[in-house]
Design an enzyme around this catalytic site. Structure first.
Site, PDB file in Angstrom:
ATOM      1  N   CYS A  30       0.708  -1.096   0.109  1.00 53.78           N
ATOM      2  CA  CYS A  30       0.106   0.100   0.155  1.00 53.78           C
ATOM      3  C   CYS A  30       0.921   1.390  -0.010  1.00 53.78           C
ATOM      4  O   CYS A  30       2.040   1.053   0.277  1.00 53.78           O
ATOM      5  CB  CYS A  30      -1.024   0.117   1.166  1.00 53.78           C
ATOM      6  N   CYS A  33       3.147   1.601   2.876  1.00 54.46           N
ATOM      7  CA  CYS A  33       4.450   0.901   2.917  1.00 54.46           C
ATOM      8  C   CYS A  33       5.322   1.756   2.187  1.00 54.46           C
ATOM      9  O   CYS A  33       6.772   1.795   2.271  1.00 54.46           O
ATOM     10  CB  CYS A  33       4.083  -0.480   2.246  1.00 54.46           C
ATOM     11  N   ASP A 438      -4.545 -28.683 -12.623  1.00 54.50           N
ATOM     12  CA  ASP A 438      -3.669 -29.018 -11.566  1.00 54.50           C
ATOM     13  C   ASP A 438      -4.531 -29.356 -10.390  1.00 54.50           C
ATOM     14  O   ASP A 438      -5.653 -28.782 -10.377  1.00 54.50           O
ATOM     15  CB  ASP A 438      -2.567 -27.943 -11.322  1.00 54.50           C
TER      16      ASP A 438
END
EC number: 7.2.2.-
Length: 729
Positions: A30, A33, A438
């Protein structure tokens, strides 16, 4: 033990006495940060630049030459709570971003000029049939020239540069007739304005550029997204390793400086940079990036480890068997590159086909001009007619036919929880007639769940959950989440590879391996899921067994049935254990399945299906799936997938349900139908418009209006791609 780190390999000169390094940083989510990192790094003396790119989670740093050790930045980021690695900038990606921004600026300039020139043209159009004075008309024409000429010079750069490069290499492309048409229209307009003529074509030229730039920007932006990386490869692949240079001395060196036979130290929380064998120590390792299996594997003397694996708990000494380009991770990367290269042939074929447009248009315009001159028309009128032919045959509608549908369809898919990574994924997805899944993290949820929680007394289960909060193990995290634990038990101690223990009110609690909890006897008596992980909980004399496993996605059965209803074949290829794959295949009524397959095995199966004529959709999430995702005709990954798989996949779907897979197929099939309609509309327009332009009854302005009308028609038809998905029952 003395530790040295050498990151000089990643430092480059930035000029003016500055040095530069790029770091890949984990955990940047964000703007907060970003601000925290930039402030923390800028506070270091002699740092002149600390800039965080939130999109690709990288930090660009510059500092005064010779003043700082780059290792200090990594240490500072660790102090701030972020793991960082050196990263070598991808110049191609930077070029793509710059090109996209440049096209957007060109489009903005062209659109602004078009609006203003059209406002000046309207009085001229109306005045030519009323009482406008010639001086007034000339004034409006010169104003239009003042706006259109510099705007066209700037906004037309993508076409002019491309055309010049082609002509310099003695070839032609689609931008050559575009550049000639725009240049002639502007040149003729200046001549007409100087000669006080009634008509000028500034509006036609700038309008043409605007619509062409819309198509060019949409197409380039979709192509750029095929190379967009959903995360940092540097965060997946360690670029350095702690190499032993003495009995008790290690040095942090680039992977390129490590050779087979060397011994490296793999510390807790580090990603392995080499392939090798553990010679000392005990720990648990996360190999999910390689195998797709989310459960940790015990690593001890003799255990093989691979580049890309994450060490979880204890320190390990590893003797290197392969490093750099010889590792399994590098082999996966090579498989990925080969698959991507094979796919690009379709794009080259399309480019060669599009080049036929240029000579045909040039020949048509030249024949038109010469034909009218031979018929006795003046060179002026013949050239005006030739310009009209160049403009009316402009491939604007053809250029918009595909990217507009892609854009509208990608918006519809986004609402259904699907993100596009590749510009041509829609066409390829629409052709898919066979789906390979998978298992781990794809058909199953990425998170673990406690399947027998209801069998455990609530009080004991609550204690188990609180004790689990003190462990880093994913099985413990599943227990804590299932118990809705909020506060850990104070004083809890974790024993690597065994479990976690604590004392509460004089009673010892233990959570971990059955042997660690003294509950081996319960394992033999309990009826347990064969594919589940077993964890024991001891509350004094009370012993309990917890069964933890990944459950199928909630709508997996309905989705598989829906795919079969659409005549799409389904099978499972998984690197997981056979009992787990059998259980999933049986629950979903999937007859075709294989367990324990390698990345090469998956590619071999895809190639086999291709030879049979099948169009394969691969749906996977592990790093081991990346090569097969690229090799398939089209591919999808869940948002929880490994970063490399997300970057390789053509589409990424969000959330816990599997329904977006079917929704994407439905949307793609409708979108492909609309693309074909748009192409026929564009071709039909040219079939009708070109003879009219050659006849001489169309001016360049009318030609530009007709071209714009065909483009608008294509855009309106593209809007029908907004809804397509059928209900999944």
């Amino acid at each position: 033990m003395q530790v040295t780190r050498d990151f000089s390999h990643y430092v480059r000169t930035a000029g003016a006495g500055l040095q530069h390094i790029d770091l890949a940083v984990e955990g940047v989510h964000c703007a907060g940060c970003m601000a925290k990192i930039e402030r923390g790094l800028s506070a270091i003396p002699d740092v002149t630049l600390a800039r965080v790119n939130l999109t690709d989670r990288r930090v660009a740093l510059e500092w005064k030459e010779g003043r700082l050790d780059p290792a200090r930045f990594i240490d500072r980021l660790e102090e701030l709570g972020y793991k960082a690695y050196p990263y070598e900038t991808e110049s191609a990606e930077a070029t793509e971003v710059a090109e996209s921004r440049f096209l957007l600026r060109c489009l903005g300039v062209a659109a602004f000029a078009t609006m203003n020139v059209m406002m000046l043209s309207i009085p001229v159009w109306s005045g030519n049939v009323s009482d406008m004075l010639p001086e007034q008309r000339d004034f409006f024409h010169w104003l239009s020239a003042l706006i259109a000429l510099p705007a066209a010079a700037y906004a037309g750069q993508p076409f002019f540069r491309s055309a010049w490069r082609a002509l310099s290499n003695k070839t032609t492309n689609m931008d050559v007739p575009i550049s000639i048409g725009v240049g002639l229209a502007l040149g003729m307009s200046v001549v007409e304005t100087v000669n006080h003529a009634e008509h000028a074509y500034f509006d036609a030229a700038i309008m043409l550029l605007t619509f062409l730039l819309v198509g060019r920007f949409l197409d380039q932006n979709m192509r750029r997204r095929t190379r967009a990386i959903a995360g940092n490869l540097a965060a997946l692949k360690a670029e350095t390793a702690a190499k032993f240079v003495g009995p008790d001395e290690i040095s942090q060196v680039p992977v390129a400086a490590i050779h087979p036979g060397d011994i490296v130290l793999l510390r807790p929380g580090e990603r392995c940079a080499v392939d090798g064998t553990v010679i000392e120590g005990r720990s648990e390792i996360d190999q999910s990036l390689i195998t797709g299996e989310t459960l940790y594997v015990t690593a001890e003397r003799g255990t093989p480890v691979y580049a890309g694996s994450m060490n979880i708990s204890g320190s390990l000494r590893v003797r290197v068997s392969a490093a750099s380009e010889a590792t399994l991770l590098a082999e996966i990367t090579r498989l990925l590159d080969n698959a991507l290269a094979a796919r690009s042939r379709y794009m080259r074929l399309a480019d060669r086909a599009s080049r036929l447009y240029a000579p045909v248009v040039h020949a048509t315009a030249l024949i038109t001009i010469l034909g009218w001159v031979i018929a006795g028309t003046s060179w002026h009128d013949a050239i005006v007619t030739g310009v009209a032919v160049l403009i009316i045959t402009c491939p604007c509608a053809l250029g918009l036919a595909i990217p507009t549908v892609q854009t509208v369809a990608s918006g519809a898919m986004f609402k259904a929880g699907v993100l596009l990574n590749s510009g041509d994924a829609i066409e390829r997805l629409a052709e898919a007639d066979h789906v390979i899944f998978d298992k781990t993290g794809t058909l199953t949820l990425p998170d673990l769940d406690v399947t027998n929680a209801a069998d455990i007394p609530p009080d004991s289960f609550a204690l188990a959950g609180r004790l689990a909060l003190s462990s880093h193990h994913p099985v413990a995290a599943a227990v804590a989440q299932a118990a809705d634990a909020k506060s850990p038990i104070v004083g809890a101690v974790e024993e690597a590879g065994q479990g976690v223990r604590a004392v509460v009110d004089g009673v010892e609690l233990r959570l971990g391996r059955p042997s660690f909890c003294g509950a081996e006897a319960l394992v033999g008596r309990a009826t347990l899921d064969p594919e589940a992980s077993i964890v024991a909980f001891s509350n004094g004399a009370e012993k309990f067994i917890l069964s933890v496993r990944q459950g199928l996605r909630p709508d997996a059965q309905a989705v598989i049935a829906a795919l079969k209803d659409r005549n799409i074949g389904v099978e499972i290829l998984s690197g997981d254990r056979e009992p787990a794959v059998i259980a999933a295949a049986h629950a979903l009524s999937i007859a075709e399945w294989r367990a324990g397959v390698t990345p090469a095995d998956k590619i071999a199966r895809i190639e086999e299906l291709k030879r049979r004529g099948s169009k394969v959709l691969m749906v996977g999430d592990g790093m081991n799936d990346a090569p097969s995702l690229a090799a398939a005709h089209v591919s999808m990954s869940p948002i929880s997938a490994a970063h490399l798989s997300q970057a390789t996949a053509d589409l990424v779907f969000l959330g816990r349900p599997l329904a977006p897979v079917v929704a994407a197929i439905d949307s793609a099939r409708k979108a492909l139908h609309l693309m074909r309609q748009n192409l026929w509309l564009a071709i039909g327009y040219n079939v009708l418009a070109v003879p009219v332009a050659i006849s001489g009854v169309v001016t360049p302005l009318i030609a530009a209006a007709a071209m714009s009308g065909s483009s608008i028609l294509v855009m309106l038809n593209s809007l029908r791609a907004r809804s397509a998905s059928r209900e999944i029952v």
